[in-house]
Design an enzyme around this catalytic site. Structure first.
Site, PDB file in Angstrom:
ATOM      1  N   LYS A 152       0.756   5.990   5.300  1.00 14.66           N
ATOM      2  CA  LYS A 152      -0.634   5.685   4.975  1.00 14.66           C
ATOM      3  C   LYS A 152      -1.254   6.689   4.005  1.00 14.66           C
ATOM      4  CE  LYS A 152      -1.878   3.111   9.159  1.00 14.66           C
ATOM      5  NZ  LYS A 152      -2.807   3.043  10.317  1.00 14.66           N
TER       6      LYS A 152
ATOM      7  N   ASP B  49       4.710   0.632   1.436  1.00 15.97           N
ATOM      8  CA  ASP B  49       3.861  -0.418   1.992  1.00 15.97           C
ATOM      9  C   ASP B  49       4.033  -0.384   3.508  1.00 15.97           C
ATOM     10  OD1 ASP B  49       2.437  -3.155   0.766  1.00 15.97           O
ATOM     11  OD2 ASP B  49       3.128  -3.367   2.835  1.00 15.97           O
TER      12      ASP B  49
ATOM     13  N   ILE C  55      -0.011  -8.254  -6.768  1.00 18.35           N
ATOM     14  CA  ILE C  55       0.233  -7.547  -8.030  1.00 18.35           C
ATOM     15  C   ILE C  55       1.468  -6.660  -7.922  1.00 18.35           C
ATOM     16  CG2 ILE C  55      -0.705  -5.883  -9.682  1.00 18.35           C
ATOM     17  CD1 ILE C  55      -1.946  -8.697  -9.799  1.00 18.35           C
TER      18      ILE C  55
ATOM     19  N   GLY D 100     -17.708  -7.580 -12.220  1.00 21.56           N
ATOM     20  CA  GLY D 100     -18.090  -6.531 -13.165  1.00 21.56           C
ATOM     21  C   GLY D 100     -17.255  -6.550 -14.423  1.00 21.56           C
TER      22      GLY D 100
ATOM     23  N   SER E  78      -9.664  -4.832 -14.676  1.00 20.66           N
ATOM     24  CA  SER E  78      -9.357  -6.049 -13.915  1.00 20.66           C
ATOM     25  C   SER E  78      -8.638  -7.062 -14.789  1.00 20.66           C
ATOM     26  CB  SER E  78     -10.649  -6.664 -13.374  1.00 20.66           C
ATOM     27  OG  SER E  78     -11.384  -7.255 -14.437  1.00 20.66           O
ATOM     28  N   CYS E  79      -8.088  -8.090 -14.155  1.00 18.21           N
ATOM     29  CA  CYS E  79      -7.412  -9.147 -14.915  1.00 18.21           C
ATOM     30  C   CYS E  79      -8.396  -9.863 -15.836  1.00 18.21           C
ATOM     31  CB  CYS E  79      -6.737 -10.132 -13.965  1.00 18.21           C
ATOM     32  SG  CYS E  79      -7.813 -10.878 -12.730  1.00 18.21           S
TER      33      CYS E  79
END
Length: 332
Positions: free
Chosen positions: A78, A34, A13, A210, A149-150
């Site tokens: 982190k 990242d 994503i 969900g 969510s998608c």
């Protein structure tokens, strides 16, 4: 106004929405965090097996990413609280690691200087969810939000159209979902989800989701009326929702199709699509619409009970709406 964003987590994503952000004049990605090496970040961005090669010039200089001559800060930190977003005047952080899904953990981005945070997935607590085509108008300036969510982004706009016109009594959803990075290529240990540990290339894997229940959070009128399951299938991208629904107002299947088509051309334009073509999943790869109704794939048993089919690119469509949410929260 140019919205300055930072991306925390440069996975599927993160990279797809980065590509899409390059096409938006009002959004500028100024930082990526990242744990990968900057050269590997550049490589993963440049070459993509699903969406093709990145069209702009990429280089790494002094551990920063250079896109068409413009510098993007790269860090490998982190703890979000140490990301120093304030030094870059970040307006919105896109939290796409999948790790910081509660108010307390996501708030670390605020402590680091970000003004707002958008989470690319459902939260694990009561962080409010906003889905375009469902409840963007309910946003009241919250600092931390979720784009759900998608699958919720596919189901919610279609459900709203059906409920507004016909009154949903109840419904069951099945999403036939493309494989994702959390799955295993060959059978491997998966303590929490035994079936999910089976080889993604060899199996159709039943899974929980969900997404349908979450529709009730962004559309309170549907709370408790929808639930669903998922089947993970051996494809790289593009998924499809099967909504089997019972509704109050009588209507033929053709009448339902006409209502959805009108919505796709008017109120839901840019969100909900409509097709009568003989399509298959790869035909939707790269589509930014989050829900594309397939008129020829559905059917009805009677005038109060129908099966409705809607496709979605679970990477591109979703990432596009993440950026829409970024624009919404940055301007309020």
């Amino acid at each position: 106004m140019t919205i300055k964003i930072g991306i925390n987590g440069f996975g599927r994503i993160g990279r797809v929405l980065f590509r899409l952000a390059q096409e938006r004049e009002n959004i500028e990605v100024v930082a990526i965090n990242d744990l990968l090496d900057p050269k590997y970040i550049a490589y993963m961005l440049k070459y993509d097996s699903t969406h093709g090669n990145f069209k702009k010039d990429i280089e790494v200089k002094n551990n920063n990413l250079i896109i068409n001559g413009k510098k993007i800060r790269i860090t490998s930190i982190k703890d979000p609280e140490k990301l120093m977003w304030d030094k870059l005047l970040i307006d919105v952080v896109i939290e796409s690691t999948g790790l910081f899904l509660t108010k307390d953990t996501a708030y670390k981005h605020i402590l680091s200087g970000a003004k707002k945070v958008v989470i690319t997935g459902p939260s694990k607590d009561d962080i409010p969810m906003f889905v375009r085509g469902a409840n963007f108008d309910k946003y009241k300036g919250e600092k931390i939000v979720s784009n759900a969510s998608c699958t919720t982004n596919c189901l919610a706009p279609l459900s709203k159209v059906i409920d507004d016109h016909f009154g949903i009594i109840e419904g069951l959803m099945t999403t036939v979902h493309a494989s994702t990075a959390t799955q295993k290529i060959v059978d491997s240990a998966s303590k929490k989800d035994w079936r999910g540990g089976r080889g993604a290339l060899q199996n159709i894997i039943p899974s929980s989701t969900g997404a349908a229940v979450a529709v009730g959070k962004v559309l309170p009128n549907l709370n408790g009326k929808l639930t669903g399951i998922a089947f993970r299938v051996p494809t790289a991208n593009v998924s499809v929702v099967d909504l089997t629904v019972r509704y109050k107002k009588t209507a033929t299947y053709n009448e339902i199709c006409e209502v959805v088509k009108n919505a796709s051309e008017q109120k839901m334009k840019g969100i909900l699509g409509y097709t009568e073509d003989e399509v298959v999943s790869t035909d939707f790869n790269g589509k930014e619409l989050t829900s594309i109704f397939d008129a020829k794939a559905g059917l009805s048993l009677n005038k109060n009970f129908a099966k409705l089919i809607s496709w979605y690119d679970n990477e591109t469509g979703y990432s596009s709406k993440v950026l829409d949410l970024v624009e919404l929260v940055a301007l309020k």
